[in-house]
Design an enzyme around this catalytic site. Structure first.
Site, PDB file in Angstrom:
ATOM      1  N   HIS A  59      -1.253  -5.054   9.456  1.00  0.00           N
ATOM      2  CA  HIS A  59      -0.547  -5.673   8.325  1.00  0.00           C
ATOM      3  C   HIS A  59       0.382  -4.607   7.733  1.00  0.00           C
ATOM      4  CE1 HIS A  59      -4.099  -8.197   8.886  1.00  0.00           C
ATOM      5  NE2 HIS A  59      -3.470  -9.162   8.239  1.00  0.00           N
TER       6      HIS A  59
ATOM      7  N   SER B 232       1.902   2.738   5.072  1.00  0.00           N
ATOM      8  CA  SER B 232       1.262   3.310   6.262  1.00  0.00           C
ATOM      9  C   SER B 232       2.220   3.443   7.446  1.00  0.00           C
ATOM     10  CB  SER B 232       0.032   2.490   6.652  1.00  0.00           C
ATOM     11  OG  SER B 232       0.314   1.112   6.728  1.00  0.00           O
TER      12      SER B 232
ATOM     13  N   ASP C 177      -5.646  -3.496   7.427  1.00  0.00           N
ATOM     14  CA  ASP C 177      -5.701  -3.580   5.956  1.00  0.00           C
ATOM     15  C   ASP C 177      -5.069  -4.879   5.462  1.00  0.00           C
ATOM     16  OD1 ASP C 177      -3.172  -2.724   6.711  1.00  0.00           O
ATOM     17  OD2 ASP C 177      -2.838  -1.579   4.884  1.00  0.00           O
TER      18      ASP C 177
ATOM     19  N   HIS D   6      -4.271   5.961   2.605  1.00  0.00           N
ATOM     20  CA  HIS D   6      -3.270   6.779   3.284  1.00  0.00           C
ATOM     21  C   HIS D   6      -3.753   8.207   3.507  1.00  0.00           C
ATOM     22  CE1 HIS D   6      -0.130   3.711   1.721  1.00  0.00           C
ATOM     23  NE2 HIS D   6      -0.614   3.372   2.905  1.00  0.00           N
TER      24      HIS D   6
ATOM     25  N   ASP E 259       1.005 -12.594  13.720  1.00  0.00           N
ATOM     26  CA  ASP E 259      -0.281 -12.463  13.045  1.00  0.00           C
ATOM     27  C   ASP E 259      -0.979 -11.194  13.542  1.00  0.00           C
ATOM     28  OD1 ASP E 259      -3.360 -14.444  13.336  1.00  0.00           O
ATOM     29  OD2 ASP E 259      -2.840 -12.773  12.031  1.00  0.00           O
TER      30      ASP E 259
ATOM     31  N   GLU F 199       3.566  -7.506  11.438  1.00  0.00           N
ATOM     32  CA  GLU F 199       3.725  -8.093  10.109  1.00  0.00           C
ATOM     33  C   GLU F 199       4.159  -9.543  10.278  1.00  0.00           C
ATOM     34  OE1 GLU F 199       3.596  -9.179   6.503  1.00  0.00           O
ATOM     35  OE2 GLU F 199       2.950  -7.135   6.994  1.00  0.00           O
TER      36      GLU F 199
END
Length: 280
Positions: A42, A97, A161, A19, A140, A115
């Site tokens: 993600h 994030s 990530d 971060h 995805d 997500e």
């Protein structure tokens, strides 16, 4: 599959490093008035309550962000990161994030968040549904990044990530970044990855494979807080960057020893950074 819940790890040493880098890049992009897009492969829940059952189980934030509080010294990047985080800690929360990006981005900028976990997506959507700058995608992240690049505006940052629950994630990351580079060669890409026990660690082969795709440039930085084990456990994390903005390598390098010193187990921390492909 899709069992990973980041709330168990919110605010740990890996979050701090990731971060901090995310914030530095966003602030660099904001130096110009032109709008930009922030993309997250993600996203997780976006925001984490540190007194929840999941976050309270191991309290990983105590060995992460909490250790940084008295160690920021006069480093402006660490101080800015702590100032942002403290705005959430008032409510005993830690920003993921998406929350950091939403906090930092301006009215003219956009957030594109992906997500795939059903519960995490529901939490993410619930947290940011009123923000007109935000598009949340229940999909995805690997597929979504390729499908949604190049974005509009064609200036911005992608944070990748994944949880690396599956061994194939390491290959997917390289494949996806290679495709993104072809579709959006000017985009900034920040890839987070874990440093694991020696028998399980696949980070270095992944970086070598990424290097072999010959991106336009490639900078890597890593921080570890304890000794590497042989069979199990994470001891640190790394960030690989493509199109890292000018002068940020020096700012990252100034933070690395402070992060290692603040969050290490006594005498076990360390760091390294280098350009694998020099920026032109």
């Amino acid at each position: 599959m899709f069992s990973y819940r980041h709330a168990y790890h919110a605010g740990n040493y890996a979050d701090v490093f990731k971060h901090l880098c995310q914030m530095m890049i966003i602030n660099k992009l904001k130096e110009k008035q032109k709008p930009f897009v922030y993309m997250d492969s993600h996203s997780g829940a976006g925001l984490y309550q540190l007194d929840s059952d999941m976050a309270s189980k191991n309290k990983e934030f105590r060995a992460g962000v909490d250790r940084l509080v008295d160690k920021a010294a006069d480093n402006p990047e660490l101080l800015a990161y702590l100032q942002l985080v403290n705005e959430f800690r008032v409510d005993n929360q830690y920003p993921g994030s998406p929350a950091i990006a939403a906090h930092l981005l301006r009215a003219q900028d956009r957030l594109c968040l992906m997500e795939w976990h059903n519960n995490e997506f529901a939490n993410l959507q619930r947290y940011l549904y009123r923000d007109k700058r935000v598009a949340c995608h229940h999909r995805d992240g690997y597929e979504g990044l390729v499908a949604l690049t190049p974005p509009d505006p064609a200036r911005g940052l992608i944070l990748i990530d994944p949880p690396y629950e599956l061994a194939e994630d390491y290959q997917k990351v390289v494949q996806v970044i290679s495709k993104i580079q072809q579709r959006w060669p000017t985009g900034i890409i920040a890839l987070w990855y874990p440093l694991l026990a020696s028998q399980r660690d696949k980070s270095q082969p992944m970086i070598e494979a990424l290097h072999a795709t010959q991106p336009i440039n490639l900078y890597v930085a890593e921080v570890w807080v304890k000794q590497q084990q042989q069979e199990l456990g994470m001891h640190g994390s790394g960030m690989a960057f493509i199109n890292l903005p000018w002068q940020l390598d020096g700012k990252i390098e100034a933070c690395l020893p402070l992060l290692a010193e603040a969050m290490e187990e006594p005498g076990q921390g360390g760091f390294r950074s280098h350009w694998l492909i020099e920026a032109k």
